[in-house]
Scaffold this active site. Structure first.
Site, PDB file in Angstrom:
ATOM      1  N   HIS A   1     -21.156 -12.076   2.012  1.00 17.40           N
ATOM      2  CA  HIS A   1     -20.686 -11.697   0.691  1.00 17.40           C
ATOM      3  C   HIS A   1     -20.618 -10.194   0.487  1.00 17.40           C
ATOM      4  CE1 HIS A   1     -18.751 -12.625  -2.917  1.00 17.40           C
ATOM      5  NE2 HIS A   1     -19.382 -11.584  -3.406  1.00 17.40           N
TER       6      HIS A   1
ATOM      7  N   THR B   1     -16.708  -5.414 -12.068  1.00 18.84           N
ATOM      8  CA  THR B   1     -15.375  -5.447 -11.466  1.00 18.84           C
ATOM      9  C   THR B   1     -14.317  -5.321 -12.563  1.00 18.84           C
ATOM     10  OG1 THR B   1     -16.363  -6.984  -9.922  1.00 18.84           O
ATOM     11  CG2 THR B   1     -14.012  -6.672  -9.759  1.00 18.84           C
TER      12      THR B   1
ATOM     13  N   ASP C   1     -16.521  18.700   9.754  1.00 16.07           N
ATOM     14  CA  ASP C   1     -16.517  17.449  10.518  1.00 16.07           C
ATOM     15  C   ASP C   1     -17.596  16.564   9.920  1.00 16.07           C
ATOM     16  OD1 ASP C   1     -16.213  15.424  12.492  1.00 16.07           O
ATOM     17  OD2 ASP C   1     -15.528  16.942  13.906  1.00 16.07           O
TER      18      ASP C   1
ATOM     19  N   HIS D   1     -22.917 -18.548  -3.552  1.00 14.25           N
ATOM     20  CA  HIS D   1     -21.745 -19.187  -4.173  1.00 14.25           C
ATOM     21  C   HIS D   1     -20.739 -19.615  -3.103  1.00 14.25           C
ATOM     22  CE1 HIS D   1     -19.722 -15.015  -4.943  1.00 14.25           C
ATOM     23  NE2 HIS D   1     -19.353 -15.491  -3.782  1.00 14.25           N
ATOM     24  N   HIS D   2     -20.963 -19.171  -1.865  1.00 18.10           N
ATOM     25  CA  HIS D   2     -20.169 -19.725  -0.758  1.00 18.10           C
ATOM     26  C   HIS D   2     -20.728 -21.074  -0.323  1.00 18.10           C
ATOM     27  CE1 HIS D   2     -17.958 -15.942  -0.041  1.00 18.10           C
ATOM     28  NE2 HIS D   2     -19.051 -15.404  -0.515  1.00 18.10           N
TER      29      HIS D   2
END
Lengths: 469, 645
Positions: free
Chosen positions: B271, B346, B121, B320-321
């Site tokens: 982000h 990525t 578990d 960057h937003h």
């Protein structure tokens, strides 16, 4: 089970599948990017230098990423087709070699991707500095110098829920038509317009961005990318139009219910035309007819005839044709007052009285006449603008009538209808009466009206506002 | 191994604290029925509940999306009112992120992590149940606005100040939003701590960190991201709550507050949140591709390391937003470069997935189709992401449909495709039946076509100047045709999703029954029966290599001997120890629900009452002791339970 047989065959038809995947790509080619707010230039509305620089950078990134996509995609497609198990024997064959990778391949690809990014990074950095402020105006002092020397122009744009105010800090307007008897000069006032920003061509325009309430964003796609208007923050942008024309703009940050209908226009004029326009706009409002005496006779209570926008007219544009050339011509034609006969003058006069009686002047200014309000768009020369309700509707009699008759339909939650101030007490009620919570006071399922206008009233107000050129 | 077991205190009978008498709720022993589900501490049952809730909200969010698309079908439409439209896109975003993708990932953490690391578990089973019920409480608080006069939250999923202030949102919808997210944050942090401890401490012998299945690695990174990112939004939400209820001035403009501060705090969370959503899907893909390629993941250490790099750089790109908020040239440049940098790890993952396919024997099962779809769509989303890192170009695209296209390629084409692959792939493990392949493939192609038809044209809408969060648009803007196309495609996408889940439901009842390893899997979960017994592993496995089950399948003699030894050692020390079920996680969760609603409604007695119930639940939970019982397995694997202490 014929369907299942079809689907068993489908993965074997990769060329067909790839074509299917490419279909959406083609959808882009079917529609041209020539809308009035396109970030691409068009013959009838070319880009300003800031937007052009941004577009060039966009193409840079597009080319680099497309090349990468095609390369990587080709390898992926090749691997998928080449190594696919083709039959049951393939599927049950001994597993392939259990290799764990190749460090040289990894390193090569990593370095390769870094090089690709550098190709994007270099023009990005140079464009960041170029688009940040008027070239040559690195400090506020230098900007001031350039403005004084006529090498740049300065505007202050302020966002309100849901419209734009434009101030011209280097200009002063006249508060009255006649000189003050004592000083022999005409008293001056701040020069303010709303929702249509007129600028000279060929000159960098530095725009200070402010807001009165929530965050808005100032965006004229053909001239420059957006910069936000944030409370307690002095933002700015610069833009320049190289040819005279009519440019579409819109708020680009969600600012409440009517965000999507908070628009504006930028009109760029040759310096000579711009000066003419300025001189005319600096004059106080044009008084076509004196204010009418109070009419004691009961007003006709004709029901409001509202054009239903959902009624089969869905495809009809609300604010003109969307063609910048046509709209620019129409804007130019609007600058001269129309001929007004006696009946029209009487209507204008009645409208002017209604404007006062209904306290429109508490929020709106009609410079030189009754209004003193600063919380709503300046209406001094509303008749000369091509749009009303913040770029939402074309400024003609039909639309102005619809707008005045039912503003909440066009611009939900707007302050003209609901009043200003929402918590506690409404400081300035609009068309409807607020309750103690600031919500609309309701009676029999309908809001209680503070301002009731009959069809005739709306017609008179429309005539009055149209006469203010 | 036997020695280690003998030394373990946890396995000796004498160490169990007896259950305390006199508690309000004694420990339940039901194994079936409603009570057993409400009080369960079994990670598999908790996983199934998480998945059920998440899929329910995924469908709710989908309906909201279809309503949004219907409103945009034609210009100047009044199908939805402006405010209702605001509620729709706010709740669509909030639901899909917090109530669909995150809990579906949490479901897979629960279902898979203990099985992949050879544990019985998670480290703290009751805390795990607590996370589940608190999640349910948060979901109810977020959505209950639909039924109240205030309406649902309508300030956007990003809730930018000062739109959320009392002045601009006087009703309680904004309170439901802040409190709902706050409660969900408690759930996420509790669950993440649980998984961090589980993965680090409960690995089977021989399962070194560099032998961990990649999905478990991604679960670990995601948990760390959550623990580090959630406090940022928790603080921001507390500040909004204080501004709204106690007259503070964090964001209150008239008092000198700074609305820009909200954006920084929100995106410092927001982000990493993107990577919280996408790292687990990268994990599913990294399990599914090797299985159906019949070879190990290409460049395992690089994939793991790039996951860590993404998590790390993910904390340095939030602005960057905010390229359009007037950061200044230097900050904009710095965040531009950082954003480009994050594309490298990525991209490396994509290379490694292609490397995995290379030289394999690819079996085109439905999960494989979804995984390949994932790579293609995620590539497109990634490349449009690189385009946004060029800040001046982004100044045109920010807050347009181009951005909507971009992040739906990442979150549907990426995260959702991977989740659909994962559901199809692991369904037989937990329900013992295969999902129908034919209908699975049909649903894949419909989803694939519908998805691309909906979102690819949005790139062009954005470039043609259509802003986001647009309730309606004028006919003269040149957006009519594409919007119609998008809306019709969205219905196709909805049809595909219905077929997909219809197939899942059909397969639950009628699917072909299978054994423990229908796909010829590589990791430990495929070594145990389907569905797994409550104790998971009759013998705790000893791990000799990466892809532990693949190794076992190819070294059967050695493994059989090892297992026999492990079972003998364990039964000599009391048998398999299992945790007891408990009422208190549920009680604490209900307290959170009542308290949250009380705070939102500004009703202090209820709010404080709810908090008291939560604390009482946690207090009594600590009093009831660890409890537990033993399971003894006979030679044929039949279990008998021993509840004596």
């Amino acid at each position: 089970m014929r369907l299942s047989a079809l689907f068993r065959r489908l993965p074997r038809r990769w060329p067909a599948v790839l074509t299917a995947a490419a279909l959406p790509l083609l959808t882009g080619a079917l529609w041209q990017l020539d809308g009035p707010q396109s970030t691409f230039g068009a013959e009838n509305s070319p880009l300003g230098p800031v937007a052009q620089r941004q577009l060039t950078l966009f193409y840079y990134t597009l080319v680099v990423t497309t090349v990468l996509f095609v390369l990587v995609g080709a390898v992926l497609a090749y691997a998928t087709i080449k190594f696919k198990a083709r039959n049951a024997d393939d599927e049950h064959a001994e597993p392939p070699e259990q290799g764990h990778g190749n460090p040289f391949v990894e390193l090569g690809l990593t370095i390769g991707s870094i090089i690709c990014l550098v190709i994007i990074a270099v023009p990005t950095l140079s464009a960041i500095w170029y688009t940040y402020d008027v070239p040559g105006a690195d400090t506020p002092a230098k900007l001031e110098e350039m403005v004084k020397a006529g090498k740049a122009y300065e505007i202050t744009a302020t966002g309100y829920q849901w419209w734009f105010k434009f101030q011209y800090p280097s200009e002063r307007a006249f508060a009255t038509a006649t000189a003050d008897a004592r000083t022999g000069k005409r008293p001056e006032a701040e020069f303010v317009t709303a929702n249509e920003l007129v600028i000279p061509v060929g000159k960098p325009v530095h725009i200070n961005l402010r807001t009165d309430d929530v965050i808005h964003s100032f965006w004229v796609p053909k001239l420059a990318g957006k910069v936000d208007m944030i409370p307690n923050r002095a933002n700015h942008l610069w833009l320049q139009a190289d040819v005279p024309g009519y440019y579409y703009g819109q708020c680009a940050e969600y600012c409440g219910d009517s965000h999507s209908v908070m628009k504006f226009r930028v009109i760029a004029l040759e310096q000579k035309d711009f000066d003419t326009w300025l001189a005319k706009q600096k004059e106080p409002a044009r008084a076509a007819a004196p204010i009418a005496p109070a009419n004691t006779a009961p007003r006709a209570a004709a029901p409001l005839a509202l054009r239903n926008p959902d009624d089969g007219k869905k495809s009809v544009p609300l604010a003109g044709t969307g063609d910048p050339v046509v709209e620019f011509k129409k804007w130019q034609d609007r600058q001269a007052p129309a001929a007004e006969d006696a009946a029209k003058l009487a209507l204008i006069s009645a409208g002017r009285r209604l404007f006062n009686d209904n306290k429109c002047s508490a929020c709106h200014t009609v410079r030189g006449q009754e209004g003193v309000g600063v919380t709503a768009p300046d209406l001094t020369h509303i008749g000369s603008r091509s749009t009303i309700a913040a770029g939402l509707l074309e400024n003609d009699e039909a639309h102005l009538h619809d707008w005045l008759a039912d503003p909440d339909h066009w611009k939900p939650a707007n302050k003209m209808f609901h009043g200003i101030g929402r918590t506690g007490k409404i400081s300035m009620p609009g068309y409807i009466k607020p309750d103690d919570n600031g919500d609309p006071m309701m009676k029999d399922g309908q809001p209680v009206r503070n301002i009731s206008l009959s069809d005739a009233d709306v017609a008179a107000l429309t005539a009055y506002l149209q006469s203010l050129k | 191994m036997a020695e280690a077991l003998a030394k373990s205190d946890l396995l000796t009978k004498e160490q169990h604290a007896p259950a305390k008498a006199g508690l309000i709720f004694p420990r339940p022993t039901a194994k079936t029925g409603l009570v057993s589900w409400l009080t369960t501490v079994d990670h598999k049952r908790i996983g199934v509940l998480y998945a059920t809730f998440a899929i329910f909200f995924f469908l709710v969010g989908g309906v909201e999306a279809l309503l949004i698309r219907t409103q945009l079908l034609v210009p100047n439409n009044h199908f939805l009112g402006a405010h209702t439209y605001g509620e729709m896109f706010t709740m669509h975003g909030t639901t899909m992120i917090f109530l669909a993708v995150m809990p579906l990932n949490a479901a897979f953490f629960n279902l898979l992590v203990p099985l992949q690391i050879g544990a019985r578990d998670v480290a703290f089973p009751r805390l795990n149940a607590f996370s589940l019920w608190v999640f349910a409480a948060g979901a109810i608080i977020l959505n209950i606005g639909w039924l109240l006069p205030s309406g649902a939250p309508a300030a956007g999923w990003f809730g930018y100040a000062p739109l959320t202030s009392k002045l601009f949102t006087p009703d309680m919808s904004a309170d439901l939003w802040t409190l709902g997210l706050q409660v969900l944050g408690v759930s996420s942090i509790a669950a993440s701590l649980n998984f961090i401890v589980t993965i680090i401490n409960m690995r089977a012998p021989g399962l070194t960190m560099m032998r961990l299945p990649v999905f478990t690695w991604m679960a670990l990174f995601t948990s760390f991201l959550l623990v580090l990112a959630m406090p940022a939004i928790a603080i921001a939400l507390v500040e909004v709550m204080f501004d709204r209820h106690f007259g503070t001035h964090f964001f209150e403009v008239s008092g000198g507050g700074q609305p820009i501060l909200w954006q920084h705090l929100f995106w410092v969370f927001g982000h990493p949140e993107v990577y919280i959503l996408i790292l687990p899907p990268m994990g599913y893909i990294s399990e599914i591709l090797p299985t159906f390629s019949r070879k190990p993941l290409f460049g395992y250490p690089i994939v793991v390391f790039s996951g860590a790099t993404i998590g790390f750089i993910g904390f340095g790109v939030w602005s960057h937003h905010m390229f359009t908020t007037g950061l200044g040239a230097v900050a904009t440049a710095a965040f531009s470069l950082a954003t480009m940098a994050i594309a490298v790890p990525t991209g490396v993952k994509i290379f490694n997935w292609i490397g995995t396919l290379w030289g394999g024997h690819l079996q085109m099962r439905t999960p494989m189709l979804f995984s390949l779809g994932f790579i293609w769509m995620f590539m497109l989303g990634g490349f449009s992401g690189i385009m946004h890192s060029a800040a001046p170009a982004d100044a045109q695209q920010q807050d347009t449909y181009f951005i909507i296209a971009h992040f739906h390629y990442v979150l549907i084409g990426g995260a959702t495709f991977a989740l659909l692959a994962a559901i199809h792939f692991w369904f037989p493990k937990f329900f013992g039946r295969l999902v129908d392949e034919t209908w699975g493939k049909i649903s894949f192609w419909i989803i694939f076509a519908g998805f691309n038809g909906t979102f690819f044209p949005m790139h062009f809408l954005g470039l043609n100047g259509m802003p986001r969060r647009t309730w309606t648009y004028d006919a003269g803007m040149g957006w009519d045709g594409l919007n119609k196309f998008c809306t019709i495609s969205a219905y196709v996408l909805g049809l595909g999703i219905c077929i997909y889940f219809g197939t899942i439901i059909w397969s639950y009842f009628k699917g072909k029954k299978v054994g423990n390893d229908p796909w010829d899997g590589r990791t430990l979960e495929w070594s145990i029966p389907s569905p797994p017994p409550e104790y998971n592993f009759a013998a705790i496995p000893k791990v000799h290599a990466r892809d532990a089950w693949w190794y076992e399948k190819h070294h059967q003699e050695e493994i059989r001997k090892e297992k026999a030894e492990a079972i003998a050692a364990e039964s000599a020390h009391g048998g398999i120890h299992m945790p007891d079920a408990s009422w208190f996680p549920l009680v604490a969760g209900v307290g959170m629900l009542v308290g949250g609603l009380g705070f939102a409604a500004d009703h202090m007695p209820v709010a404080i009452g709810g908090l008291i119930v939560t604390f009482l639940g946690i207090y009594l939970w600590s009093l009831e002791g660890p409890g537990g019982y033993h399971i003894h397995l006979d030679k044929d694997g039949n279990a008998t339970e021993d509840h004596s202490h």
